[in-house]
Enzyme design. Structure first.
Site, PDB file in Angstrom:
ATOM      1  N   CYS A   1       0.833  -1.205   0.000  1.00  8.98           N
ATOM      2  CA  CYS A   1       0.000   0.000   0.000  1.00  8.98           C
ATOM      3  C   CYS A   1       0.863   1.249   0.000  1.00  8.98           C
ATOM      4  O   CYS A   1       1.813   1.341   0.766  1.00  8.98           O
ATOM      5  CB  CYS A   1      -0.867   0.053   1.253  1.00  8.98           C
ATOM      6  SG  CYS A   1      -2.047  -1.254   1.330  1.00  8.98           S
TER       7      CYS A   1
ATOM      8  N   CYS B   1      -5.136 -14.467  22.249  1.00  7.71           N
ATOM      9  CA  CYS B   1      -4.756 -13.418  21.297  1.00  7.71           C
ATOM     10  C   CYS B   1      -3.743 -12.473  21.923  1.00  7.71           C
ATOM     11  O   CYS B   1      -3.424 -11.440  21.349  1.00  7.71           O
ATOM     12  CB  CYS B   1      -5.991 -12.647  20.830  1.00  7.71           C
ATOM     13  SG  CYS B   1      -6.957 -11.986  22.176  1.00  7.71           S
TER      14      CYS B   1
END
Ligand code: SAH
Length: 486
Positions: free
Chosen positions: A71, A441
């Site tokens: 990007c 997580c």
């Protein structure tokens, strides 16, 4: 060392948030966007007692781990923080992060020996099934959809996102056209005025079903029929175009080389009403404009209905990998009673239910429990029961009351970042399951909880690390624990 001084620094390490770390003048210097292995010119922006923060001015000698981000706006966008790190290095970095936490916080000295190689993605782009684009107006008065720059509320306009489904490019284009065409007012968060706040998109990667949901500061939006037509048209053009590129093997979705883009269809157009002055993206009420109020997707052979507000894992191909690991570690024969704590919409519970005798799930969000029950019905799964409440309250209460439900052969936990409440861990120790599978997580709180569990009769057998969030510093792990042999 003083603020505003400029140093040439060799970057030697990577910090917790992906930043580069170097040393100079006896100080550790944290430099966002610098890469381990770079030699960089750095301007000091903040000085503390033993460390400082610097801004990357120039890369004098680039690191071998550095790659050109896909990007253009990777450096300013708050989404991907380590797109400039080669994917191999990202994986090594994440594996090490888990290892260091297990050793330093968990006191597990042989952590590396227990850890399996990290499971990365075959193709680490186009993997997210959910995107939420804030809407704004640029200085020329045109609509922009994009992202907030890291840790700020300044909006960066984007035409596409490398980690989202490629159809988002068309949706961004169409919504901008729609706003400009009908002069739809755009929400201004400072003044708390204007209509359109966010555009939420969700794609079922297995089914190709697409949902577009406009989050508005109001009750309705005009010209919704035109928007629906514009989106349908764009999606069908996308389908045809991606058919061409799939033949050329250009359209690939996260983790797989697939032609799923071919099937994509607009299944649901919705609005979500959020009139609050808040950072929360979604309000509590959604209204259907066209199609169904949900899309369907599968993890393995379990179907899920997903509405705008549903919690659903964002990387479907790696979620399957993660759950397969949990299933492997649970090693079910069909006779087991399983508890799935922090169960969300019952994803892991239902994934395990087909292989277990009975599954119980507990989750704090009542709507998620409603979804879990609905998902069980949808799949004809009858051996799963769900309870709404805090795991650290529901489970101890049931255990103390001596109900059968608080017995478990296998316990699975998948807590949010802050990890498990100690009260829950205490009850799990008392429940004395044969095996425990800890899905995490956050390796730091995982390690803290493992320290407790290993001090109370459990032994860590194996650790798997699965990359769910390529180009971010987040890392997901699965740990198998068994009762220690004394
Ligand atoms: N296992 C699910 C969800 C994991 S995310 C899946 O894989 O999809 C963690 C979940 O824990 C969230 O759904 C969150 O709402 C829930 N949660 C947070 N605190 C909790 C608590 N104290 N007790 C029970 N659930 C909790």
């Amino acid at each position: 060392m003083e603020k505003n001084e400029v140093y040439e620094i060799k970057i030697e390490d990577i910090g917790n948030d992906g930043e580069g770390i170097g040393h100079t003048d006896g100080m550790a210097v944290f430099v966002k966007d610098a890469m381990m292995g770079d030699t960089a010119r750095v301007k000091i922006i903040k000085v503390k007692k033993s460390y400082a923060y610097g801004r990357l001015l120039e890369i004098v000698e680039p690191s071998v781990f550095r790659v050109k981000p896909v990007c253009e706006k990777a450096r300013v966008c708050g989404g991907c923080t380590i797109q400039h790190m080669s994917y191999e290095k990202q994986l090594a970095y994440k594996w090490n992060k888990v290892k260091n936490c297990l050793e330093r916080i968990g006191g597990i000295s042989n952590a590396a020996g227990l850890m399996e190689p990290i499971i990365g993605m075959g193709y680490p782009f186009c993997y997210r099934n959910k995107m939420q684009f804030p809407v704004g107006i640029d200085k020329d008065g045109h609509a922009v959809l994009g992202f907030y720059a890291g840790r700020t509320h300044s909006l960066i306009g984007l035409s596409e996102c490398a980690i989202g489904h490629p159809v988002n490019k068309e949706i961004i284009r169409v919504v901008k056209e729609f706003i400009d065409k009908f002069h739809i007012s755009v929400y201004d968060e400072k003044k708390h005025r204007g209509l359109l706040r966010h555009v939420l998109t969700r794609v079922g990667f297995q089914t190709g079903e697409l949902m577009v949901c406009l989050v508005i500061n109001g009750d309705s939006i005009q010209h919704e029929d035109v928007l629906y037509d514009m989106l349908s048209e764009a999606v069908s053009v996308f389908r045809t175009a991606s058919g061409v590129s799939a033949e050329k093997d250009e359209l690939r979705l996260g983790g797989t080389e697939s032609d799923k883009g071919l099937k994509i269809e607009l299944k649901s157009l919705m609005i979500n009403i959020n009139k609050e002055k808040t950072n929360k993206i979604l309000g509590s009420e959604s209204k259907l404009l066209y199609g169904d109020a949900y899309i369907t997707d599968y993890i393995g052979d379990v179907a899920f209905h997903i509405s705008p507000q549903s919690f659903y894992q964002v990387n479907p191909s790696q979620t399957k990998v993660l759950y397969d690991k949990a299933l492997e570690y649970a090693n079910l024969t069909g006779d087991e009673t399983v508890w799935d704590m922090y169960c969300g919409i019952g994803t892991i519970s239902l994934f395990l239910a087909r292989k277990a005798k009975q599954v119980y799930g507990v989750e704090i969000v009542p709507q998620a429990i409603e979804d879990a029950k609905e998902n069980a019905r949808l799949n004809g799964i009858r051996n799963a029961e769900f309870f709404a409440g805090k795991a650290e309250e529901v489970v101890p209460e049931m255990y103390d009351a001596g109900k059968d439900g608080a017995k478990a052969d296998i316990v699975v936990v998948d807590p949010p970042r802050k990890g498990c409440d100690e009260k829950l861990l205490k009850t799990i120790v008392a429940m004395a399951p044969k095996r425990m599978v800890y899905v995490s997580c956050d390796p730091a709180t995982l390690a803290r909880d493992l320290k407790y569990l290993t001090a109370h009769g459990f032994e860590v057998q194996k650790v798997a690390v699965v990359d769910q969030f390529a180009h971010s510093v987040h890392v997901e792990s699965v740990v198998l624990l068994t009762k220690a042999h004394k």
